[in-house]
Scaffold this active site. Structure first.
Site, PDB file in Angstrom:
ATOM      1  N   ASN A  36      53.310  72.697  31.040  1.00 46.22           N
ATOM      2  CA  ASN A  36      53.498  72.379  32.454  1.00 46.22           C
ATOM      3  C   ASN A  36      52.494  71.287  32.836  1.00 46.22           C
ATOM      4  OD1 ASN A  36      50.972  73.647  33.422  1.00 46.22           O
ATOM      5  ND2 ASN A  36      51.988  75.571  32.881  1.00 46.22           N
ATOM      6  N   ASP A  46      54.488  77.505  25.743  1.00 47.63           N
ATOM      7  CA  ASP A  46      53.182  77.038  26.197  1.00 47.63           C
ATOM      8  C   ASP A  46      52.114  78.118  26.021  1.00 47.63           C
ATOM      9  OD1 ASP A  46      51.268  75.422  27.373  1.00 47.63           O
ATOM     10  OD2 ASP A  46      52.029  75.631  29.403  1.00 47.63           O
ATOM     11  N   SER A 133      62.432  72.386  27.840  1.00 48.58           N
ATOM     12  CA  SER A 133      63.038  72.617  29.161  1.00 48.58           C
ATOM     13  C   SER A 133      64.175  73.632  29.186  1.00 48.58           C
ATOM     14  CB  SER A 133      63.537  71.304  29.797  1.00 48.58           C
ATOM     15  OG  SER A 133      62.479  70.602  30.402  1.00 48.58           O
ATOM     16  N   GLY A 135      64.015  76.890  28.574  1.00 53.04           N
ATOM     17  CA  GLY A 135      63.614  78.244  28.951  1.00 53.04           C
ATOM     18  C   GLY A 135      63.573  78.394  30.458  1.00 53.04           C
ATOM     19  N   ALA A 136      62.370  78.591  30.995  1.00 51.13           N
ATOM     20  CA  ALA A 136      62.201  78.802  32.439  1.00 51.13           C
ATOM     21  C   ALA A 136      62.651  77.595  33.257  1.00 51.13           C
ATOM     22  CB  ALA A 136      60.736  79.118  32.743  1.00 51.13           C
ATOM     23  N   TYR A 137      62.668  76.399  32.654  1.00 49.83           N
ATOM     24  CA  TYR A 137      63.061  75.192  33.398  1.00 49.83           C
ATOM     25  C   TYR A 137      64.580  75.025  33.475  1.00 49.83           C
ATOM     26  CZ  TYR A 137      58.237  73.471  33.742  1.00 49.83           C
ATOM     27  OH  TYR A 137      56.895  73.316  34.047  1.00 49.83           O
TER      28      TYR A 137
END
Length: 201
Positions: A36, A46, A133, A135-137
């Protein structure tokens, strides 16, 4: 380990897909962290990289942030690999996917392009990427895979030092998407490979 789901030879570079697998265990010279903008660790890939690599990675990230501020999406920076098998970590910030009409594809392509340029600049011969990008993005996996393959193919055409690129996918769905994407692009003539091998992930 040399297991793979699919492997292409592009010029003098080997590009393969592996998974389900843990990128923190990769022995490529560098691994890429889907970071991030704060560079201070987070969830997913991350957090796993920071936990496995230890505090030296975070200390270098803190020095970078003190110097340049938050890292913009699409850009990349390099740190030590700490306790990882990889010597280096390349941190890049992927786009948050909204509707695909806000420059997300260009930003995602820039993540791969910037990371490979850093590898070239530092004489890094082998590099492993996660599915940035996705996953959570929230980036759709197949769409992200197409962008990754096209950008890597374009960047490798100008690269001279990178000899091996690996996509390391967290689960079987990711492996299937990256395999389907490259087969589709190869059939459409958008990716040229002198050799394509199927293996076992």
């Amino acid at each position: 380990m040399d297991d793979f789901a699919i492997r292409l030879t592009m010029g003098g570079t080997r590009v393969d897909v592996r998974g389900p697998a843990d990128i923190t265990k990769e022995a490529t010279e560098a691994i890429v962290n889907a970071a991030n903008s704060s560079l201070l660790g987070g969830g997913g890939v991350d957090g796993a990289i920071h936990r496995a690599g230890g505090p030296s990675i975070l200390k270098e990230c803190e020095r970078i942030v003190a110097k340049i501020g938050r890292l913009p999406a699409g850009k990349a920076v390099l740190t030590t690999g700490g306790r990882l098998a990889a010597k280096y970590v390349i941190h890049t910030v992927g786009p948050i996917y909204r509707d695909g009409r806000r420059g997300e594809a260009d930003t995602l392509a820039s993540c791969y392009r910037s990371s490979l340029q850093l590898a070239e600049d530092h004489g890094i011969a082998s590099i492993a990427f996660p599915a940035i990008s996705t996953g959570a993005y929230g980036y759709p996996m197949l769409e992200a895979a197409r962008i990754a393959w096209l950008t890597i193919a374009e960047a490798l055409a100008a690269a001279t030092l990178v000899e091996h690129v690996r996509f390391v996918l967290f689960d079987s769905a990711g492996v299937e998407a990256y395999t389907a994407a490259v087969e589709e692009l190869q059939r459409a003539g958008r990716i040229a490979a002198s050799k394509i091998e199927k293996g076992v992930a």
